[in-house]
Design a protein around this motif. Structure first.
Motif, PDB file in Angstrom:
ATOM      1  N   VAL A 119       0.833  -1.200   0.000  1.00 20.53           N
ATOM      2  CA  VAL A 119       0.000   0.000   0.000  1.00 20.53           C
ATOM      3  C   VAL A 119       0.865   1.247   0.000  1.00 20.53           C
ATOM      4  CG1 VAL A 119      -1.811  -1.224   1.288  1.00 20.53           C
ATOM      5  CG2 VAL A 119      -0.128   0.160   2.536  1.00 20.53           C
ATOM      6  N   THR A 120       0.211   2.383  -0.213  1.00 24.68           N
ATOM      7  CA  THR A 120       0.878   3.680  -0.145  1.00 24.68           C
ATOM      8  C   THR A 120       0.414   4.425   1.095  1.00 24.68           C
ATOM      9  OG1 THR A 120       0.949   3.828  -2.559  1.00 24.68           O
ATOM     10  CG2 THR A 120       1.334   5.862  -1.317  1.00 24.68           C
ATOM     11  N   LEU A 121       1.350   4.714   1.986  1.00 28.81           N
ATOM     12  CA  LEU A 121       1.095   5.545   3.153  1.00 28.81           C
ATOM     13  C   LEU A 121       1.798   6.881   2.965  1.00 28.81           C
ATOM     14  CD1 LEU A 121       1.685   2.925   6.016  1.00 28.81           C
ATOM     15  CD2 LEU A 121      -0.445   3.468   4.829  1.00 28.81           C
ATOM     16  N   ALA A 122       1.240   7.937   3.523  1.00 23.19           N
ATOM     17  CA  ALA A 122       1.844   9.263   3.380  1.00 23.19           C
ATOM     18  C   ALA A 122       1.682  10.046   4.673  1.00 23.19           C
ATOM     19  CB  ALA A 122       1.207  10.019   2.218  1.00 23.19           C
ATOM     20  N   GLY A 123       2.556  11.045   4.835  1.00 21.60           N
ATOM     21  CA  GLY A 123       2.492  11.891   6.013  1.00 21.60           C
ATOM     22  C   GLY A 123       3.833  11.956   6.706  1.00 21.60           C
ATOM     23  N   ALA A 124       3.860  12.702   7.782  1.00 20.97           N
ATOM     24  CA  ALA A 124       5.092  12.860   8.561  1.00 20.97           C
ATOM     25  C   ALA A 124       4.864  12.316   9.959  1.00 20.97           C
ATOM     26  CB  ALA A 124       5.487  14.334   8.613  1.00 20.97           C
ATOM     27  N   GLY A 125       5.959  12.030  10.643  1.00 20.54           N
ATOM     28  CA  GLY A 125       5.851  11.569  12.020  1.00 20.54           C
ATOM     29  C   GLY A 125       5.901  10.057  12.129  1.00 20.54           C
ATOM     30  N   ALA A 126       5.361   9.557  13.226  1.00 14.62           N
ATOM     31  CA  ALA A 126       5.389   8.125  13.509  1.00 14.62           C
ATOM     32  C   ALA A 126       4.514   7.350  12.533  1.00 14.62           C
ATOM     33  CB  ALA A 126       4.928   7.872  14.940  1.00 14.62           C
ATOM     34  N   TYR A 127       4.770   6.050  12.432  1.00 19.15           N
ATOM     35  CA  TYR A 127       4.006   5.175  11.541  1.00 19.15           C
ATOM     36  C   TYR A 127       2.510   5.297  11.818  1.00 19.15           C
ATOM     37  CZ  TYR A 127       2.705   0.850   9.051  1.00 19.15           C
ATOM     38  OH  TYR A 127       2.136  -0.071   8.204  1.00 19.15           O
ATOM     39  N   GLU A 128       2.143   5.357  13.079  1.00 15.94           N
ATOM     40  CA  GLU A 128       0.738   5.417  13.471  1.00 15.94           C
ATOM     41  C   GLU A 128       0.038   6.689  12.994  1.00 15.94           C
ATOM     42  OE1 GLU A 128       3.015   2.727  16.047  1.00 15.94           O
ATOM     43  OE2 GLU A 128       3.297   4.807  15.417  1.00 15.94           O
ATOM     44  N   GLY A 156       6.814   9.908 -10.390  1.00 15.67           N
ATOM     45  CA  GLY A 156       5.547  10.497  -9.966  1.00 15.67           C
ATOM     46  C   GLY A 156       4.487   9.472  -9.630  1.00 15.67           C
ATOM     47  N   LEU A 157       4.886   8.211  -9.376  1.00 11.59           N
ATOM     48  CA  LEU A 157       3.944   7.141  -9.054  1.00 11.59           C
ATOM     49  C   LEU A 157       3.876   6.916  -7.549  1.00 11.59           C
ATOM     50  CD1 LEU A 157       5.082   4.571 -11.777  1.00 11.59           C
ATOM     51  CD2 LEU A 157       3.140   6.153 -11.896  1.00 11.59           C
ATOM     52  N   ASN A 158       2.775   6.362  -7.086  1.00  9.51           N
ATOM     53  CA  ASN A 158       2.638   6.048  -5.664  1.00  9.51           C
ATOM     54  C   ASN A 158       3.597   4.921  -5.275  1.00  9.51           C
ATOM     55  OD1 ASN A 158       0.629   7.917  -5.263  1.00  9.51           O
ATOM     56  ND2 ASN A 158      -1.053   6.445  -5.251  1.00  9.51           N
ATOM     57  N   PRO A 159       4.391   5.132  -4.241  1.00  5.39           N
ATOM     58  CA  PRO A 159       5.283   4.058  -3.798  1.00  5.39           C
ATOM     59  C   PRO A 159       4.523   3.007  -3.006  1.00  5.39           C
ATOM     60  CG  PRO A 159       5.483   5.930  -2.321  1.00  5.39           C
ATOM     61  CD  PRO A 159       4.547   6.355  -3.433  1.00  5.39           C
ATOM     62  N   ALA A 160       4.950   1.757  -3.148  1.00  3.45           N
ATOM     63  CA  ALA A 160       4.392   0.668  -2.330  1.00  3.45           C
ATOM     64  C   ALA A 160       5.251   0.582  -1.075  1.00  3.45           C
ATOM     65  CB  ALA A 160       4.418  -0.637  -3.109  1.00  3.45           C
ATOM     66  N   ASN A 161       5.018   1.515  -0.136  1.00  2.00           N
ATOM     67  CA  ASN A 161       5.971   1.711   0.949  1.00  2.00           C
ATOM     68  C   ASN A 161       5.617   1.023   2.257  1.00  2.00           C
ATOM     69  OD1 ASN A 161       3.896   3.389   1.753  1.00  2.00           O
ATOM     70  ND2 ASN A 161       5.015   5.305   1.362  1.00  2.00           N
ATOM     71  N   TYR A 195       7.604  -0.583   6.529  1.00  2.00           N
ATOM     72  CA  TYR A 195       7.595   0.793   6.012  1.00  2.00           C
ATOM     73  C   TYR A 195       9.017   1.319   5.868  1.00  2.00           C
ATOM     74  CZ  TYR A 195       6.633   5.820   5.765  1.00  2.00           C
ATOM     75  OH  TYR A 195       6.591   7.146   5.382  1.00  2.00           O
ATOM     76  N   GLU A 196       9.840   1.036   6.858  1.00  8.35           N
ATOM     77  CA  GLU A 196      11.241   1.474   6.809  1.00  8.35           C
ATOM     78  C   GLU A 196      11.997   0.765   5.695  1.00  8.35           C
ATOM     79  OE1 GLU A 196      12.842   0.749  10.674  1.00  8.35           O
ATOM     80  OE2 GLU A 196      11.234   1.835  11.712  1.00  8.35           O
ATOM     81  N   LEU A 197      11.713  -0.534   5.530  1.00 15.17           N
ATOM     82  CA  LEU A 197      12.401  -1.316   4.509  1.00 15.17           C
ATOM     83  C   LEU A 197      11.983  -0.905   3.103  1.00 15.17           C
ATOM     84  CD1 LEU A 197      14.147  -3.819   3.696  1.00 15.17           C
ATOM     85  CD2 LEU A 197      12.057  -5.177   3.934  1.00 15.17           C
ATOM     86  N   LEU A 198      10.671  -0.821   2.871  1.00 17.11           N
ATOM     87  CA  LEU A 198      10.175  -0.574   1.515  1.00 17.11           C
ATOM     88  C   LEU A 198      10.368   0.865   1.064  1.00 17.11           C
ATOM     89  CD1 LEU A 198       6.901  -2.724   1.434  1.00 17.11           C
ATOM     90  CD2 LEU A 198       9.193  -3.313   0.616  1.00 17.11           C
ATOM     91  N   SER A 199      10.327   1.802   2.008  1.00 15.19           N
ATOM     92  CA  SER A 199      10.508   3.210   1.633  1.00 15.19           C
ATOM     93  C   SER A 199      11.870   3.439   0.986  1.00 15.19           C
ATOM     94  CB  SER A 199      10.355   4.111   2.858  1.00 15.19           C
ATOM     95  OG  SER A 199       9.032   4.073   3.345  1.00 15.19           O
ATOM     96  N   ALA A 200      12.857   2.644   1.402  1.00 11.42           N
ATOM     97  CA  ALA A 200      14.221   2.813   0.896  1.00 11.42           C
ATOM     98  C   ALA A 200      14.535   1.876  -0.269  1.00 11.42           C
ATOM     99  CB  ALA A 200      15.222   2.568   2.030  1.00 11.42           C
TER     100      ALA A 200
END
Length: 400
Positions: free
Chosen positions: A99-108, A207-212, A191-196
């Motif tokens: 999935v694609t998650l977005a935002g700043a701060g903690a995972y939650e 410009g595509l949504n990451p599967a993060n 999330y940490e693994l896939l984001s990188a």
């Protein structure tokens, strides 16, 4: 007698103001579906039993004649069956979306932006799932199609409450994370693994949504379905891009046919699916369960124009050639067209209401009524209603 069940996934909807207070089924050009509605039977069927979440697992079990209250163990083990994964009695299968998650701060504190990571390609997703599988040693991950994958855990927790990601689009994920600490931590760590990961870095650059992140849900144990042949006396196949549908069929003894270019999205191989169905009939099969995901996926994306287009493509490129084949073959046939559940564009997720169906029998007496069409309103007006969805299949295969 040949039998076709055509499932237009998520087609049923609510009236939409921008469509003149009509539904997508009411405005789409459905020449072929409406032609059999005019001389066939239109009605309503409750595919989702009261108290059961409006998932495709429950709905498609019902359409195939299996009472979800008896046979539903979770969607993931059905998908596992389609993927050829051997499960022991102690194994628990989980659906694993990327999935694609977005935002700043903690995972939650992140937001669920896209349950399908922009309909990520199967090739890209396979790389990500392999990385996830190599990283975690307490579970086994199997790549599927696009964003849909499978996780198997021996003696896993099949009772914990897990939320489908398409139910929480645009929402902050914190309150929807599982109480099961191990699953929650796996999702967070992913999330940490896939984001990188290089796949996602490249997607962001394009410009595509990451599967993060992975998102785990839909758990269950190995299902036990009765043989479809013993149940209805027909030999058949399933045609779908979705492992869940193929898995139900496999568990019931139906052959799963893969179609090149079938994606489970608006941009699928409609013609290829129709040709596969025709070949299945020519090869001696009595029954084809043909499932098309496009309307559902467009609803999840909030894409109203895409939903209407997908309905029209199904009508023109799938149903028409199959009907033409039936007419040319000279064989008797029955056709059932219906959604598995409602997926209103306004909600972007599934709903539990009854859905319309069209049933056509080439041997039945015809009384043409061109005002009779495949819509929610027409089905309601008909007065025909199957309160238990699984009984529609009994009727479809037994009706004379």
């Amino acid at each position: 007698m040949k039998y076709l069940i055509l499932v237009v996934d998520g087609a049923a909807d609510y009236k939409i103001e921008s469509l003149g207070n009509k539904t997508p089924l009411e405005v789409a050009n459905l020449t072929n579906i409406n032609s059999i509605a005019a001389v066939g039977e239109v009605g309503l069927v409750q595919t989702i039993p009261e108290g059961i979440a409006p998932g495709s697992d429950a709905a498609n079990l019902a359409i195939m004649g299996f009472d979800p209250r008896v046979y539903l163990t979770g969607r993931a083990p059905l998908e596992a069956a389609s993927m050829g994964i051997e499960m022991s009695d102690s194994d628990v299968a989980f659906r694993c979306n990327v999935v694609t998650l977005a935002g700043a701060g903690a995972y939650e504190e992140l937001e669920m932006v896209d349950h399908s990571a922009g309909d990520i390609s199967t090739e890209e997703a396979r790389e990500l799932i392999r990385a996830i599988d190599a990283h975690f040693d307490k579970a086994k991950f199997y790549p599927g199609v696009s964003y849909r994958h499978c996780m198997i855990v021996d003696k896993g927790d099949d009772k914990t409450v897990l939320t489908p990601p398409h139910d929480i689009l645009t929402k902050v994920i914190g309150e929807y994370l599982p109480a099961n600490k191990e699953i929650r931590e796996m999702m967070k760590e992913s999330y940490e693994l896939l984001s990188a990961h290089s796949v996602n870095i490249a997607r962001v650059e394009k410009g595509l949504n990451p599967a993060n992140s992975i998102w785990i849900w839909g758990q269950g144990k190995k299902p036990q379905l009765a043989s479809f042949y013993e149940k209805y006396g027909v030999k058949g196949v399933t045609i779908s891009a979705v492992d869940l549908i193929k898995g139900i069929g496999v568990c019931a003894g139906l052959e799963a046919i893969d179609v090149v270019g079938a994606t489970g999205t608006l941009h699928t191989n409609y013609v290829g699916k129709a040709l596969a169905a025709i070949r299945a009939f020519e090869d001696g099969n009595d029954f084809v369960y043909l499932h098309v995901e496009g309307p559902d996926e467009c609803s999840h994306q909030g894409d109203l124009d895409g939903k209407i287009k997908s309905l029209e493509e199904i009508d023109a490129k799938i149903l028409k050639p199959i009907l033409d084949y039936f007419l040319a073959s000279g064989e008797d046939y029955r056709v059932l067209v219906l959604p598995d559940h409602e997926t209103p564009v306004s909600m972007r997720t599934h709903a539990s209401g009854a859905v319309p169906y069209v049933l056509y029998d080439s041997t039945a007496k015809k009384e043409t009524d061109n005002a009779k069409v495949f819509t929610e309103a027409e089905a309601t007006k008909s007065g025909r209603f199957f309160e238990n969805g699984y009984q529609l299949a009994d009727y479809f295969f037994a009706v004379k």
